[in-house]
Design a protein around this motif. Structure first.
Motif, PDB file in Angstrom:
ATOM      1  N   TYR A 219      18.657   5.960   0.113  1.00 35.70           N
ATOM      2  CA  TYR A 219      19.961   6.371   0.853  1.00 35.70           C
ATOM      3  C   TYR A 219      19.558   7.942   1.250  1.00 35.70           C
ATOM      4  N   ASN A 220      19.462   8.149   2.561  1.00 38.58           N
ATOM      5  CA  ASN A 220      19.682   9.417   3.029  1.00 38.58           C
ATOM      6  C   ASN A 220      20.888  10.154   3.211  1.00 38.58           C
ATOM      7  N   VAL A 221      21.241  10.957   2.456  1.00 43.76           N
ATOM      8  CA  VAL A 221      22.738  11.590   2.187  1.00 43.76           C
ATOM      9  C   VAL A 221      22.733  12.937   3.049  1.00 43.76           C
ATOM     10  N   VAL A 222      22.779  12.814   4.342  1.00 41.12           N
ATOM     11  CA  VAL A 222      23.131  14.104   4.987  1.00 41.12           C
ATOM     12  C   VAL A 222      24.487  13.839   6.054  1.00 41.12           C
ATOM     13  N   ASP A 223      25.056  14.778   6.245  1.00 43.20           N
ATOM     14  CA  ASP A 223      26.171  14.847   6.916  1.00 43.20           C
ATOM     15  C   ASP A 223      26.606  15.027   8.444  1.00 43.20           C
ATOM     16  N   GLU A 224      25.269  15.483   9.108  1.00 42.40           N
ATOM     17  CA  GLU A 224      25.152  15.880  10.312  1.00 42.40           C
ATOM     18  C   GLU A 224      23.902  16.096  11.096  1.00 42.40           C
ATOM     19  N   ASP A 225      23.958  16.354  12.325  1.00 41.57           N
ATOM     20  CA  ASP A 225      22.533  16.549  13.062  1.00 41.57           C
ATOM     21  C   ASP A 225      22.058  17.505  12.388  1.00 41.57           C
ATOM     22  N   ALA A 226      20.689  17.620  12.615  1.00 38.78           N
ATOM     23  CA  ALA A 226      19.878  18.945  12.084  1.00 38.78           C
ATOM     24  C   ALA A 226      20.179  20.178  12.742  1.00 38.78           C
ATOM     25  N   ILE A 227      20.258  21.403  12.035  1.00 43.23           N
ATOM     26  CA  ILE A 227      20.425  22.538  12.556  1.00 43.23           C
ATOM     27  C   ILE A 227      19.138  23.576  12.786  1.00 43.23           C
ATOM     28  N   GLU A 228      18.849  23.961  13.771  1.00 47.17           N
ATOM     29  CA  GLU A 228      17.695  24.829  13.758  1.00 47.17           C
ATOM     30  C   GLU A 228      17.982  26.091  13.022  1.00 47.17           C
ATOM     31  N   MET A 229      16.808  26.613  12.217  1.00 41.36           N
ATOM     32  CA  MET A 229      16.804  27.530  11.474  1.00 41.36           C
ATOM     33  C   MET A 229      17.293  29.026  12.000  1.00 41.36           C
ATOM     34  N   LYS A 230      17.075  29.237  13.209  1.00 42.05           N
ATOM     35  CA  LYS A 230      17.501  30.449  13.968  1.00 42.05           C
ATOM     36  C   LYS A 230      19.020  30.453  14.068  1.00 42.05           C
ATOM     37  N   ARG A 275      24.224   4.637   6.068  1.00 43.87           N
ATOM     38  CA  ARG A 275      25.579   4.436   6.716  1.00 43.87           C
ATOM     39  C   ARG A 275      25.949   3.007   6.716  1.00 43.87           C
ATOM     40  N   GLU A 276      24.989   2.247   7.070  1.00 46.73           N
ATOM     41  CA  GLU A 276      25.180   0.973   7.150  1.00 46.73           C
ATOM     42  C   GLU A 276      25.409   0.033   5.655  1.00 46.73           C
ATOM     43  N   MET A 277      24.471   0.474   4.858  1.00 43.10           N
ATOM     44  CA  MET A 277      24.322  -0.308   3.804  1.00 43.10           C
ATOM     45  C   MET A 277      25.342   0.328   2.810  1.00 43.10           C
ATOM     46  N   LEU A 278      25.849   1.473   2.873  1.00 42.28           N
ATOM     47  CA  LEU A 278      27.044   1.889   1.956  1.00 42.28           C
ATOM     48  C   LEU A 278      28.373   1.965   2.569  1.00 42.28           C
ATOM     49  N   ARG A 279      28.399   1.782   3.764  1.00 39.67           N
ATOM     50  CA  ARG A 279      29.763   1.817   4.392  1.00 39.67           C
ATOM     51  C   ARG A 279      30.020   3.391   4.208  1.00 39.67           C
ATOM     52  N   TRP A 280      29.243   4.270   4.435  1.00 40.84           N
ATOM     53  CA  TRP A 280      29.493   5.633   3.948  1.00 40.84           C
ATOM     54  C   TRP A 280      29.617   6.524   5.386  1.00 40.84           C
ATOM     55  N   LYS A 281      30.639   7.401   5.397  1.00 42.77           N
ATOM     56  CA  LYS A 281      30.849   8.208   6.596  1.00 42.77           C
ATOM     57  C   LYS A 281      31.153   9.516   5.973  1.00 42.77           C
ATOM     58  N   PRO A 282      30.367  10.678   6.387  1.00 44.93           N
ATOM     59  CA  PRO A 282      30.852  11.863   5.780  1.00 44.93           C
ATOM     60  C   PRO A 282      32.122  12.247   6.455  1.00 44.93           C
ATOM     61  N   GLU A 283      33.183  13.166   5.662  1.00 45.45           N
ATOM     62  CA  GLU A 283      34.600  13.478   6.019  1.00 45.45           C
ATOM     63  C   GLU A 283      34.589  14.995   5.700  1.00 45.45           C
ATOM     64  N   GLN A 284      34.021  15.663   5.161  1.00 49.84           N
ATOM     65  CA  GLN A 284      34.102  16.928   5.012  1.00 49.84           C
ATOM     66  C   GLN A 284      33.704  17.656   5.966  1.00 49.84           C
ATOM     67  N   ILE A 285      33.606  19.092   6.060  1.00 55.00           N
ATOM     68  CA  ILE A 285      33.238  19.965   7.055  1.00 55.00           C
ATOM     69  C   ILE A 285      32.027  20.070   6.796  1.00 55.00           C
ATOM     70  N   GLY A 286      31.101  20.574   8.121  1.00 58.88           N
ATOM     71  CA  GLY A 286      29.689  20.750   8.185  1.00 58.88           C
ATOM     72  C   GLY A 286      29.044  22.016   7.476  1.00 58.88           C
ATOM     73  N   LEU A 287      27.683  22.129   7.449  1.00 60.37           N
ATOM     74  CA  LEU A 287      27.316  23.467   6.707  1.00 60.37           C
ATOM     75  C   LEU A 287      27.658  24.681   7.438  1.00 60.37           C
ATOM     76  N   LEU A 288      27.473  24.801   8.675  1.00 60.96           N
ATOM     77  CA  LEU A 288      27.840  26.090   9.467  1.00 60.96           C
ATOM     78  C   LEU A 288      29.457  26.325   9.351  1.00 60.96           C
TER      79      LEU A 288
END
Length: 296
Positions: A219-230, A275-288
């Motif tokens: 399970y890849n547990v990530v809440d959002e699209d990737a953010i560029e380091m800059k 998200r399909e296997m666990l029916r998991w959807k992030p609900e909290q605020i993102g990293l930035l």
């Protein structure tokens, strides 16, 4: 369900314990110190005194549990302790195998924690099908070994930044280095990507993996699209009122110190299957947004 949780007093583990208890589970938390025991007890869980090196204690607890969530890892090597990373990785592998083998012949699950930094992106992003074959941390390999024996082992891969108030991981270290050097730096062109997940969303993923997971699943547990380091560096510079600059070579090594390898890694991730296997959807605020609210 009676659930054994290692690392139960840690940043991730405390959220997992609370998530489990709030959803009707009984928790036994491993504690290697009095301070850890107090944290676990305060959360409403039963305390098991011991460490990841105490294999007989782990075996007995695993045999009496209905499921296991392994969040523990000895990070003393990052704090100037005597143990090396390779020793911590070996202890981690031994603990996983010892606990998991106690579940032989049952349908009880063991959920193993791993990370995704440095994993090969086979299809343009790290998917649940990609494997950490040569990782110096043996968590995933140990889980596969158990699954091949028919044990209900699966892996939760956490984003490199599991964020929330109280985070002591990569992002606070980057901020501290920016303060120390008077500049918010990023590696090279800064287009390498970073991902995060809120601690509470990650805790829910652990619970769902325990309740609904499948043997051998990742399970890849990530809440959002990737953010560029800059982009991360720009936010830090704005919040600290310091310049933002690219660094490379010796300047990168000097600025980022022990993080100089990690900071340059590209980490695009796919979470479609998770998200399909666990029916998991992030609900909290993102990293930035979390950084703006809680990291300065």
């Amino acid at each position: 369900m009676k659930v054994l949780v290692t690392g139960a007093s840690g940043f991730n583990g405390t959220a997992v314990v609370k998530e489990l208890i709030d959803n009707g589970h009984q928790v036994v938390g491993l504690a290697r110190s009095e301070k850890s025991a107090e944290v676990i007890q305060h959360l409403g869980a039963e305390v098991l005194r011991g460490s990841l090196e105490d294999l007989e204690i782990l075996k007995q607890a695993a045999a009496g549990a209905d499921g296991i969530i392994h969040c523990g890892f000895n990070h003393d090597f990052m704090k100037g302790g005597s143990a090396t990373f390779s020793e911590a990785a070996a202890a981690d592998e031994n603990a996983i195998l010892a606990m998991g083998e106690m579940l032989t012949g049952t349908d009880k699950a063991i959920i193993v924690t791993s990370g995704m930094l440095g994993l090969p992106a086979g299809k343009g992003a790290v998917t649940e099908d990609d494997r950490a074959e040569n990782s110096p941390r043996k968590s995933e390999a140990a889980a596969w070994a158990l699954a091949e024996k028919g044990i209900h082992a699966s892996v939760v891969r956490l984003a490199p930044s599991v964020h929330d108030r109280g985070d002591a991981g990569f992002i606070p270290a980057i901020i501290q280095m920016a303060r120390k050097n008077g500049v918010s730096a990023y590696p090279g062109e800064g287009t390498n990507r970073w991902v995060g997940v809120h601690r509470l969303d990650a805790a829910r993923a652990f619970r769902l993996a325990l309740e609904k997971g499948h043997r051998g699943a990742v399970y890849n547990v990530v809440d959002e699209d990737a953010i560029e380091m800059k982009t991360i560096a720009a936010l830090i510079g704005e919040q600290l009122h310091i310049p933002v600059a690219s660094v490379s070579g010796e300047a990168l090594q000097k600025h980022f110190e022990w993080m100089s390898h990690f900071i340059s890694l590209d980490c695009p991730v796919s979470t479609v299957k998770t998200r399909e296997m666990l029916r998991w959807k992030p609900e909290q605020i993102g990293l930035l947004e979390d950084m703006q609210q809680n990291y300065f």
